[in-house]
Design an enzyme around this catalytic site. Structure first.
Site, PDB file in Angstrom:
ATOM      1  N   GLU A 172       0.898  -1.284  -0.168  1.00  0.00           N
ATOM      2  CA  GLU A 172       0.007   0.038   0.052  1.00  0.00           C
ATOM      3  C   GLU A 172       1.115   1.107   0.033  1.00  0.00           C
ATOM      4  OE1 GLU A 172      -2.286  -3.197   2.383  1.00  0.00           O
ATOM      5  OE2 GLU A 172      -0.154  -2.717   2.086  1.00  0.00           O
ATOM      6  N   GLU A 215      10.435 -10.391  -7.765  1.00  0.00           N
ATOM      7  CA  GLU A 215      11.768 -10.307  -7.882  1.00  0.00           C
ATOM      8  C   GLU A 215      12.306 -10.444  -6.322  1.00  0.00           C
ATOM      9  OE1 GLU A 215      13.043  -6.675  -9.960  1.00  0.00           O
ATOM     10  OE2 GLU A 215      11.151  -6.753 -11.092  1.00  0.00           O
TER      11      GLU A 215
END
Length: 426
Positions: A172, A215
């Protein structure tokens, strides 16, 4: 097609006479902001029209495309001024074909954030097969973190670019969270809630595919990550969507490091419809000055990638940016500034310094001095892009993925559309 390297005293108008083309076309195709003084060493793309049509009263893009049996989108690619002025006037000239023969069909993906300038996105979309919008994260309860993407999806359809939703571990607060990714990989119920949310959003907004971009996956999560990918791809396929997975730039199966160990090329390549090899960021914000995607290093990644994954699944990463470093470089202190490729040329022009070309990295570079510091800049131009596409052809890859399309790079799009047919699946 010619690539002209600017010499001392060259002007746009002299080059227009030399090659028998319009000066305005040279300016447009190369994104030249100030044509009064070209930097020595700048690479200019010169496209030579082969077939030109003069607009007659009542002509439309659709009717001209039908007359010459070419897709209407190809008229926009050949005449980028039409992207913003699609209404024709009698006497206007339209390029139908260039002398450069089309070598093959390629798929091109462009990544963009919702805060991209609308005109920049519109300028780019005719040249894209896919538009991947960055990106959706998820909460620990399985809700997606929304973004303002509907306008981008709508515009993508206008230019027959397939909109692709991107899922990552962004929070967020806008940060990537390895911890949140681990929670997702280890919780089947949470995955199902996330998948339900993804499908609902894709159907509501008109997405056609999903890009999965995780990643720095912990080595301990490698197996869970692959199981997550398998379940995600099975669910998306069942719903009629395709899936691309982004992969770190590995050069061997046993490559160590947090970025690499959980990205099993062979296993993930077998699951995904396509993969993106992230072949850029050799030169990066906190690293020493060097090319962003030196061709010798890109070749190493592509060589390994094509040995582990079917080449027709591989999208080769292509950077649309460069970096400006303050010298001397001090690790942990020096921070490079990301810049656009066209802006890099403007810096060289403003400081009246020559651009050189590194034959090993196959990338342009130059140095200059500001009021207080020495600088070095590495960026991309039509020469470096041509080298990357030659590599793409050599290994028969599916196409290229641009990180990212937030900045203008006119000569790239002019080059690609003159040399290749760009796949459109919409």
């Amino acid at each position: 097609m010619f690539i002209h390297i600017v010499r001392q005293g060259d002007t746009v108008w002299q080059l227009a006479q030399q090659y028998g083309v319009s000066a305005n076309r040279i300016i447009s195709d190369n994104g030249i902001q100030n044509p009064q003084r070209l930097p020595v060493g700048q690479a200019l793309l010169i496209l030579i029209p082969e077939t030109v049509y003069t607009v007659r009263p009542g002509d439309t893009l659709e009717s001209i495309a039908a007359r010459f049996s070419i897709p209407e989108i190809e008229l926009l690619q050949n005449n980028p001024n039409l992207i913003f002025s699609p209404y024709l006037t009698a006497g206007q000239t339209i390029v139908i074909h260039f002398t450069e023969p089309k070598r093959r069909t390629v798929s091109l993906n462009g990544y963009a954030y919702p805060y991209i300038y609308r005109n920049e996105l519109r300028r780019t979309l005719p040249y894209l097969t896919y538009l991947t919008i960055f990106g959706y994260g998820f909460t620990e309860s399985g809700e997606l973190i929304p973004i303002d993407d509907q306008w981008m999806i709508n515009m993508a359809y206008e230019y027959r670019a397939a909109p692709v939703m991107l899922l990552s571990s962004i929070t967020e607060e806008g940060n990537f969270s390895g911890q949140r990714a681990s929670i997702l990989f280890r919780d089947i119920a949470l995955q199902d809630r996330v998948f339900d949310q993804i499908v609902a959003v894709m159907r509501e907004k008109g997405y056609l595919g999903l890009d999965i971009d995780f990643e720095y996956v912990e080595a301990a999560d490698a197996g869970n990550y692959q199981n997550f990918l398998r379940r995600a791809i099975e669910r998306m396929h069942a719903e009629g969507f395709f899936v691309n997975v982004d992969l770190a730039p590995k050069i061997s199966a046993t490559q160590e490091g947090l970025l690499y160990e959980s990205h099993d090329y062979a296993a993930i390549g077998a699951l995904a419809d396509t993969v993106l090899l992230m072949t850029y960021e050799w030169g990066y914000t906190f690293g020493p000055p060097m090319a962003v995607a030196p061709l010798n290093q890109v070749r190493r990644v592509v060589t390994y990638g094509a040995s582990a994954i079917p080449p027709d699944k591989i999208m080769m990463g292509i950077p649309n940016y460069g970096y400006d470093w303050i010298l001397p470089f001090e690790r942990g202190i020096t921070r490079a500034t990301a810049i656009g490729n066209e802006y890099a040329v403007q810096i060289a022009q403003r400081n009246n310094v020559p651009i050189t070309f590194d034959e090993t990295a196959y990338s342009p570079t130059f140095s200059y001095r500001s009021s207080q510091h020495e600088h070095v800049v590495w960026f991309e131009d039509v020469r470096s892009i041509s080298g990357k596409f030659d590599l793409l052809e050599e290994f028969s890859l599916r196409g290229g993925g641009y990180w990212n399309v937030m900045r203008s790079f006119a000569q790239n799009w002019a080059f690609v559309s003159a040399r290749y047919r760009i796949e459109k699946i919409v």
